[in-house]
Design a protein around this motif. Structure first.
Motif, PDB file in Angstrom:
ATOM      1  N   ALA A  69     -41.525 -41.657-113.018  1.00 36.32           N
ATOM      2  CA  ALA A  69     -42.948 -41.436-112.760  1.00 36.32           C
ATOM      3  C   ALA A  69     -43.796 -41.986-113.912  1.00 36.32           C
ATOM      4  O   ALA A  69     -44.857 -42.582-113.683  1.00 36.32           O
ATOM      5  N   GLN A  70     -43.326 -41.809-115.138  1.00 37.57           N
ATOM      6  CA  GLN A  70     -44.086 -42.290-116.295  1.00 37.57           C
ATOM      7  C   GLN A  70     -44.206 -43.805-116.300  1.00 37.57           C
ATOM      8  O   GLN A  70     -45.263 -44.351-116.634  1.00 37.57           O
ATOM      9  N   LEU A  71     -43.128 -44.493-115.927  1.00 37.53           N
ATOM     10  CA  LEU A  71     -43.144 -45.955-115.923  1.00 37.53           C
ATOM     11  C   LEU A  71     -44.180 -46.508-114.951  1.00 37.53           C
ATOM     12  O   LEU A  71     -44.732 -47.587-115.159  1.00 37.53           O
ATOM     13  N   GLN A  72     -44.439 -45.767-113.871  1.00 35.37           N
ATOM     14  CA  GLN A  72     -45.357 -46.272-112.849  1.00 35.37           C
ATOM     15  C   GLN A  72     -46.699 -45.547-112.813  1.00 35.37           C
ATOM     16  O   GLN A  72     -47.571 -45.899-112.013  1.00 35.37           O
ATOM     17  N   GLY A  73     -46.846 -44.537-113.647  1.00 35.45           N
ATOM     18  CA  GLY A  73     -48.113 -43.825-113.689  1.00 35.45           C
ATOM     19  C   GLY A  73     -48.392 -43.027-112.435  1.00 35.45           C
ATOM     20  O   GLY A  73     -49.539 -42.972-111.962  1.00 35.45           O
ATOM     21  N   VAL A  74     -47.347 -42.398-111.886  1.00 36.89           N
ATOM     22  CA  VAL A  74     -47.505 -41.621-110.654  1.00 36.89           C
ATOM     23  C   VAL A  74     -47.110 -40.167-110.911  1.00 36.89           C
ATOM     24  O   VAL A  74     -46.792 -39.779-112.036  1.00 36.89           O
ATOM     25  N   LEU A  75     -47.123 -39.352-109.861  1.00 39.02           N
ATOM     26  CA  LEU A  75     -46.892 -37.924-110.010  1.00 39.02           C
ATOM     27  C   LEU A  75     -45.403 -37.594-110.037  1.00 39.02           C
ATOM     28  O   LEU A  75     -44.675 -37.879-109.090  1.00 39.02           O
ATOM     29  N   SER A  76     -44.971 -36.980-111.120  1.00 39.54           N
ATOM     30  CA  SER A  76     -43.585 -36.529-111.223  1.00 39.54           C
ATOM     31  C   SER A  76     -43.366 -35.346-110.279  1.00 39.54           C
ATOM     32  O   SER A  76     -44.317 -34.746-109.765  1.00 39.54           O
ATOM     33  N   LEU A  77     -42.109 -34.986-110.076  1.00 37.47           N
ATOM     34  CA  LEU A  77     -41.828 -33.808-109.250  1.00 37.47           C
ATOM     35  C   LEU A  77     -42.424 -32.534-109.861  1.00 37.47           C
ATOM     36  O   LEU A  77     -42.986 -31.712-109.126  1.00 37.47           O
ATOM     37  N   PRO A  78     -42.343 -32.325-111.187  1.00 41.10           N
ATOM     38  CA  PRO A  78     -43.022 -31.153-111.751  1.00 41.10           C
ATOM     39  C   PRO A  78     -44.529 -31.158-111.494  1.00 41.10           C
ATOM     40  O   PRO A  78     -45.122 -30.099-111.237  1.00 41.10           O
ATOM     41  N   ALA A  79     -45.152 -32.327-111.538  1.00 39.83           N
ATOM     42  CA  ALA A  79     -46.589 -32.420-111.256  1.00 39.83           C
ATOM     43  C   ALA A  79     -46.872 -32.086-109.789  1.00 39.83           C
ATOM     44  O   ALA A  79     -47.870 -31.434-109.465  1.00 39.83           O
ATOM     45  N   GLN A  80     -45.988 -32.528-108.912  1.00 41.24           N
ATOM     46  CA  GLN A  80     -46.143 -32.208-107.489  1.00 41.24           C
ATOM     47  C   GLN A  80     -45.985 -30.712-107.251  1.00 41.24           C
ATOM     48  O   GLN A  80     -46.705 -30.114-106.430  1.00 41.24           O
ATOM     49  N   LEU A  81     -45.050 -30.092-107.949  1.00 41.00           N
ATOM     50  CA  LEU A  81     -44.859 -28.651-107.827  1.00 41.00           C
ATOM     51  C   LEU A  81     -46.095 -27.899-108.319  1.00 41.00           C
ATOM     52  O   LEU A  81     -46.507 -26.899-107.720  1.00 41.00           O
ATOM     53  N   LYS A  82     -46.694 -28.389-109.392  1.00 37.91           N
ATOM     54  CA  LYS A  82     -47.925 -27.776-109.894  1.00 37.91           C
ATOM     55  C   LYS A  82     -49.031 -27.861-108.850  1.00 37.91           C
ATOM     56  O   LYS A  82     -49.787 -26.899-108.642  1.00 37.91           O
ATOM     57  N   ASN A  83     -49.128 -29.010-108.160  1.00 40.34           N
ATOM     58  CA  ASN A  83     -50.119 -29.148-107.091  1.00 40.34           C
ATOM     59  C   ASN A  83     -49.821 -28.191-105.943  1.00 40.34           C
ATOM     60  O   ASN A  83     -50.744 -27.649-105.318  1.00 40.34           O
ATOM     61  N   PHE A  84     -48.533 -27.974-105.664  1.00 37.60           N
ATOM     62  CA  PHE A  84     -48.152 -27.032-104.611  1.00 37.60           C
ATOM     63  C   PHE A  84     -48.574 -25.610-104.979  1.00 37.60           C
ATOM     64  O   PHE A  84     -49.087 -24.858-104.141  1.00 37.60           O
TER      65      PHE A  84
END
Length: 335
Positions: free
Chosen positions: A106-121
Motif C-alpha cells: 500500500a505504501q509503494l502505491q499510496g493507497v489504503l492498507s488493510l489496517p486503514a480499511q479496517l479503520k474506515n469500517f
C-alpha cells in the motif's frame, strides 16, 4: 445467478468488501495515487458509461455478488463523496486498488492498507449506528457477508519489484502474507463480522502484464508466477480453515477465483472469448501496469476479451467467474 439470490432469501442484509482492485468500486478516486481509473475508457459498460473508479469496463465482483445475492445492484465505495445515507445499511466497499496484505504494498502505491480499511469500517459502524440505531446496526454487522481479496499485488508488484522483499525466499514471504491476512480476519471478526469469503489470487502469470513481464517473447503464461500464486493460495486456504475452527460462530470460506479464471483462459472459445492474452484497452505488450493505454482506443468489443486492461478481467469475464464461484458454493449460503 438469480437462483442464488432466491437461495439467499434475504439472509445477508448487507455486503462489505475489503482488499484490492478486484473489489474496489472507487475508493482510490480522491487519493494521491496513480493507481486509479476514474477516467475513460474505464466504465464504458457501467451504468451510464461512467468511469466510477472500478478497474473494469463495467461492474466488478463486489457489485456482481451483491446483485446475485439480491442485496443491491452495485456496491458503492465508502469514500465516494456522493455516498447516500440510504445506501449505508446495505453495505459498501472499503477496498483500495493496489493494496495487499503487506503494508509496504500500500505504501509503494499510496493507497489504503488493510489496517486503514479496517479503520474506515470502524468509522462506518459508528455512522451506521447513528442512522439505524445500535440494535439494528449490530444485527447488520453480524449477519452480513464480507469479502476479502488480497495477495495479488503483494506477489505481482511488491515481491517482484521491491529489493526489500526479494531477499526473502518466496515460501517465507507467502507465509508472512498469510499471517498478515489472518491477523486482519481476526480483527474483522473482533469488529463483529462473522460471514467472510476470502478470495484467492488470480492466476497472476496469465494476466497480460504478467505475460509481458515474465512470459518470454511469446508471452506465454508465466508458470513460476502462477506457482507463487498457487503456493500462497494453498497456505491461505489452510489458514482460513484453521480460523473457521477457532473463531466461535464464524463462517469463513476460501473462494477459489484462481481456477475459475484459469478455466476461462484455457478454454476461451467455449465461453465465447476471442482474446486471452491482451487487455481490451491495454495491449499488455508494452505497459506492465494495470491502467489502460488511452492511445489504444476505447475497445469496441470488450465482451470478446477476457481482460479489460493489463491486470483486470472484463465485466463479462467477471460475470462468469462470479457465477462459477457462487454455484460452487451455494451450500455456503446457509449458516
Amino acid at each position: 445467478m438469480f437462483a442464488i439470490a432466491a437461495a439467499n432469501g434475504g439472509q445477508y442484509p448487507a455486503l462489505f468488501a475489503f482488499g484490492d482492485s478486484i473489489l474496489d468500486t472507487g475508493n482510490n478516486n480522491n487519493l494521491a495515487t496513480i493507481t486509479k481509473c476514474n477516467f475513460p475508457p474505464y466504465g464504458r459498460d457501467f451504468v451510464g458509461g461512467t468511469p466510477t473508479g472500478r478497474f473494469c469496463d463495467g461492474k466488478v465482483p463486489s457489485d456482481l455478488i451483491a446483485g446475485s445475492l439480491g442485496i443491491k445492484e452495485t456496491l458503492p465505495a465508502y469514500l465516494d463523496l456522493n455516498l447516500r445515507n440510504e445506501d449505508i445499511p446495505t453495505g459498501v466497499s472499503f477496498a483500495s486498488g493496489g493494496t495487499g496484505n503487506d503494508i509496504l504494498t500500500a505504501q509503494l502505491q499510496g493507497v489504503l492498507s488493510l489496517p486503514a480499511q479496517l479503520k474506515n469500517f470502524q468509522e462506518y459502524i459508528g455512522r451506521l449506528k447513528a442512522l439505524v440505531g445500535e440494535e439494528r446496526a449490530n444485527n447488520i454487522i453480524s449477519n452480513s457477508l464480507y469479502l476479502l481479496s488480497s495477495g495479488n499485488n503483494d506477489i505481482a508488484i511488491t515481491y517482484a519489484n521491491s529489493p526489500l522483499r526479494k531477499v526473502i525466499p518466496f515460501p517465507q514471504y507467502a507465509s508472512q502474507l498469510v499471517s498478515w491476512a489472518s491477523d486482519f480476519l481476526k480483527q474483522l471478526y473482533g469488529a463483529g463480522a462473522r460471514n467472510v469469503w476470502v478470495l484467492s489470487t488470480l492466476p497472476l502469470g496469465c494476466l497480460p502484464g504478467g505475460r509481458t513481464a515474465a512470459g518470454g517473447p511469446l508471452r506465454f503464461c508465466a508458470d513460476f508466477v502462477n506457482g507463487q500464486a498457487q503456493l500462497f493460495n494453498s497456505q491461505l486456504s489452510s489458514a482460513v480453515t484453521s480460523l473457521q475452527s477457532t473463531l466461535s460462530g464464524s463462517n469463513l470460506q476460501f473462494i477459489d477465483v484462481y481456477d475459475a479464471l484459469l478455466n476461462i483462459i484455457n478454454n476461451p472459445l467455449s465461453s465465447g472469448f476471442a482474446n486471452v492474452a491482451s487487455g481490451c484497452c491495454g495491449t499488455g505488450l508494452f505497459e506492465i501496469g494495470a491502467t489502460c493505454n488511452l492511445a489504444v482506443g476505447s475497445c469496441p468489443y470488450p465482451a470478446s476479451f477476457v481482460f479489460w486492461d493489463a491486470g483486470h478481467p472484463t465485466q463479462r469475464a467477471y460475470q462468469l467467474i462470479v457465477s462459477s464461484i457462487l454455484h460452487q458454493n451455494t451450500t455456503r449460503l446457509s449458516k
